[in-house]
Design a protein around this motif. Sequence first.
Motif, short mmCIF file in Angstrom:
data_model
loop_
_atom_site.label_atom_id
_atom_site.label_comp_id
_atom_site.label_asym_id
_atom_site.label_seq_id
_atom_site.Cartn_x
_atom_site.Cartn_y
_atom_site.Cartn_z
N ARG A 25 25.43 58.44 -5.07
CA ARG A 25 25.85 58.84 -6.25
C ARG A 25 25.17 57.52 -7.01
NH1 ARG A 25 32.29 58.18 -3.69
NH2 ARG A 25 32.44 60.59 -4.34
N LYS A 26 24.10 56.34 -5.65
CA LYS A 26 24.66 55.48 -6.78
C LYS A 26 22.58 54.96 -6.38
CE LYS A 26 25.41 49.87 -6.21
NZ LYS A 26 25.99 49.01 -6.03
N SER A 71 32.06 50.48 0.70
CA SER A 71 30.33 50.08 -0.27
C SER A 71 29.19 51.43 0.10
CB SER A 71 29.66 48.90 1.39
OG SER A 71 30.95 48.06 0.04
N GLN A 74 29.91 54.13 -1.82
CA GLN A 74 29.43 54.43 -3.22
C GLN A 74 27.88 54.77 -3.66
OE1 GLN A 74 29.85 49.82 -3.94
NE2 GLN A 74 31.21 49.81 -4.82
#
Length: 224
Positions: A25-26, A71, A74
């Motif tokens: 995603r990140k 986290s 993410q």
Amino acid sequence: MAQIEKNEVVEADRTAVARPASMARKQPMQQRARERLDKILSSASDLIARTGSDRLKMGELAERVGISIGSLYQYFPDKSAIIRSLAERYNLESRVCISNALDTVHDVEGLKSAYLDLIDQYYALFLSEPVMRDVWSGMQADKQLMALDLQESRLCATMLADAMKRAFGDIDRAEVEASALLIWQLGESTMRLAISLDRVEGDAMVEAFKRMTMRELLSMQAEC
């Protein structure tokens, strides 16, 4: 071809592979975020090597990295995205190896020498990164990742087919591509088997694969 040009070609091939829905995603831009991403993937690789891809748990990975599960999500929405990212890293390394070995092939003797050297390099890569076998196993449990794996095999086989066509000259392209894809698929299976055995038996498997596939290559030369 200069090294920077090879890397550009390989990178273009990498981005050409169709992307399944499950992916990171990140995309970190800052150094600290990139370091965290590398730590996540390194820790995931260690866990997969120890217990197998099917037993990788997001919670355990987050704890090992020292971040919250939120986290971690993410960066990666699920386990498949982690396996995909690891596979992409190993695939890129493999493609650079293939490109370096085959780009200068222009005749049959050059093909034979480069091909045998490539098998040795590829085997050494698998020996240095045995987790590649477990990442591959994880990809076979997901249809999207299986499709990605097949596309990767086709890209690598195309590099081999290009070298074969340059070496053999006037030969049917479809026949060359079919043989190259079969050789490549058998080669990947051989490497995964070889690193699952003790070193002596594994070495013998790789040498047997060399003999078998070299006979196939030489039979195509005879048809020219």
